[in-house]
Write a protein that holds these residues in place. Sequence first.
Motif, short mmCIF file in Angstrom:
data_model
loop_
_atom_site.label_atom_id
_atom_site.label_comp_id
_atom_site.label_asym_id
_atom_site.label_seq_id
_atom_site.Cartn_x
_atom_site.Cartn_y
_atom_site.Cartn_z
N SER A 1 7.41 26.24 -12.88
CA SER A 1 6.46 26.05 -12.14
C SER A 1 6.36 24.44 -12.36
CB SER A 1 6.35 26.15 -10.81
OG SER A 1 4.93 26.60 -11.53
N THR A 2 5.91 24.01 -13.57
CA THR A 2 5.12 23.09 -14.40
C THR A 2 5.60 22.14 -14.33
OG1 THR A 2 3.48 24.52 -14.12
CG2 THR A 2 2.90 22.15 -15.91
N SER B 1 -1.33 29.99 -8.53
CA SER B 1 -0.69 29.35 -10.29
C SER B 1 1.05 28.85 -9.76
CB SER B 1 -1.10 30.09 -11.52
OG SER B 1 -0.82 31.63 -10.92
N LEU C 1 -5.47 22.15 -13.12
CA LEU C 1 -3.86 23.41 -13.47
C LEU C 1 -4.36 24.13 -14.94
CD1 LEU C 1 -0.89 21.20 -13.52
CD2 LEU C 1 -1.14 22.53 -12.17
N ALA D 1 0.51 23.38 -9.63
CA ALA D 1 1.62 22.17 -9.81
C ALA D 1 2.28 21.22 -9.38
CB ALA D 1 2.61 22.61 -11.00
N VAL E 1 3.19 20.50 -19.03
CA VAL E 1 3.94 22.13 -19.94
C VAL E 1 2.85 22.40 -20.76
CG1 VAL E 1 5.54 23.74 -20.42
CG2 VAL E 1 6.14 22.74 -18.47
N ARG F 1 -0.45 22.08 -20.88
CA ARG F 1 -1.22 23.39 -19.68
C ARG F 1 -1.41 25.17 -20.64
NH1 ARG F 1 0.12 25.83 -13.73
NH2 ARG F 1 -1.55 26.41 -13.46
#
Lengths: 329, 354
Positions: free
Chosen positions: B129-130, B277, B299, B281, B144, B147
């Motif tokens: 999803s990010t 979570s 995030l 994003a 990504v 994070r």
Amino acid sequence: MGHAHAHAHAEGEGQANYFLDQLFTILVCGAVGLVAILMYKTGMLSRILVPMFFIPVLLGGVAILVLAAIRAVAVWQLAGARAAGANSIEDHTNEAGHSHSHSHSHGHDHSHAHEDCGHDHSHGEDCAHDHAHAHAAHSHGDDHGHDHGWAPWRYMVLAIPVFLYFLGLPREGFSSRPYATLSQGELQQGSIRKSLALLASGMAYRKPEPRELNLKFKELTSIAAVPSRHEQYEGDIGVLRGQFVPLKSDQHFTLFRVNMTCCAADAVFLETRIEAPEPVQGFSVNDWVWVKGVISFQKNEKGKWIPVITLKSNEDIRTAEPTADPDAF
Amino acid sequence: MRFGLRCSVMATLLALTPQHPGDHVEKAVYDFVLTFVSIIWEAFPFVVLGAIIAGILEEVVPQQAIAKLIPKNTLLAVCIGAVLGLVFPMCECGIVPVMRRLLRKGLPLGTCVAYMLAGPIINLIVISSTAVAFGPHGLGTEMVVLRVGLGFIVAVVTASIVQAQYGKYGNSLLTPLAAPQPAKVAAPVEVSDQEPIHPSEQRAGESRPIAQRVANISETALHDFIDIMVFLTLGACLAALAKGYFTPDMVQEISAGYPALTIIGMMVMAVVMCLCSEADAFVAASFTTLHPSAKLAFLVLGPMFDFKLLLMFTRVFRRRLIVTIVLSVSIQVFVYTLAVHYLWPYIVPPVSGE
């Protein structure tokens, strides 16, 4: 005699609390499960969640309802066993004629109630274990209502979503909410800076051979956020669907869509500014419309790039079917 | 419980405060109900799942059985906990009851905390999803990597601190419901801080009819469901109230030109908004005028600590441990993302013309 009475009262109260707690656990969990199923069935979930969550909520509701039913049967059986046990002890007492035997076996006085007591008894028929545990609990003090005792505030808190459902709340999702009640700043009003590709005359730049693009709202606003990608789309003809919001100038309006990724808490308002050659009439706030025009990008007063579609004529605006899917064209 | 009640009283007082005069009252109430209800029902299936897994763990898995699979080396055990989400993906709401049962089954505290903190970030769903959210912005890979990388570091460092603290204070850092139980005891467990232990303790591994097992699983699952949902509801209430007072636009206006303030503002937003979570994003990506470092703070912190999680933590950890976790996570996220802010030109070289 007083000793025995005090203890019996405390233990009875503990049992009563235990069964009261179990009863409310079953009732509240059952109610929450039922509401989850009803929310799915009545379509209320669509106001607060995206479709991918509908089935998980339904399954969660069914699961918690089944667990509550299993627990109800178990508690029913336990209560029956307790009642039978109590009767047999009473019979035994009458026959043997030593009415204090049970109380004395504990060897100490408990004039206070302990809410955890009934819980310990739920282990089963192992009386010795249960009583030993109950004694340990006694030694801790009286802060036992925390987890397994009778703590009504927990059920009151859990009942809130159930009550809200039966009150029919929330009545609408964000996309149905009247624009008049939208937060200030949720949709941007003015603009201060246009992209270089716009002509000085205010007319949108049109490519020599423009493409006609069926635009997804999310895609267009994502492109607006990345200036290096503007050139790819500026000057092309875009067709877009969204909800109508008038601006101060009657030739300008905003199209918006609510983008929920999972739930209403993460809802984001996506917006595109529309510029028409003539005053726009015949549309109300929140009406769904299609527009077709030349794509460009402008910076608003907060420094955020937003997409702009400049219409060739007011006939490029027409009524559209509503959609809750932000990815839908 | 006392903390939860205090929070709910505070929430009620806030709700009654006339901050939105006139027409805005309707909007404020509307937004509150919508946000409050949506947070609860979004988390609901995950809490149910977590509660059922917790019930099964409690009933079926023998004491210390899982702990035997974890290496003795503390750092290695913590690192394994931090990447456990890749194998057992759970969101932050469902992870708390599961983590509590794992703790009771003897899994090291550091491993559990690392899983609890990093699990909602380091799993394939959130990674995807990010990437999807930041992909159109040309920052998919960078966000990504940053994070996941920062999530891993923050979780491992915090879990190591927690493990060290556990060595000093032992089970007094945990609520009785979460304290690891000995493999087999005949006598009931004495708990020093005046709370009862769970009824189902010591049941696992014993032979009993399937109907009895199912009844026990339902007992534990319902107990954990109530325990977590109550605090989730209170947390959702706080989040829905705070969201009406604190917006990304406000962060932007207050902190313009001050990266440290922007990062702190977005950290507060993460605590306030209580987003899943899997979804955060997309929300972060929509803050197009903010620097990526501030979005990164949002995030990384959000899945580790927010209002609802804070209240859920009270069902597992004592105050001392909650303070340790919150401080460690917050300070680290701030420091690392501030470093990312100043190193950003080296991480993503600027494109001419932007």
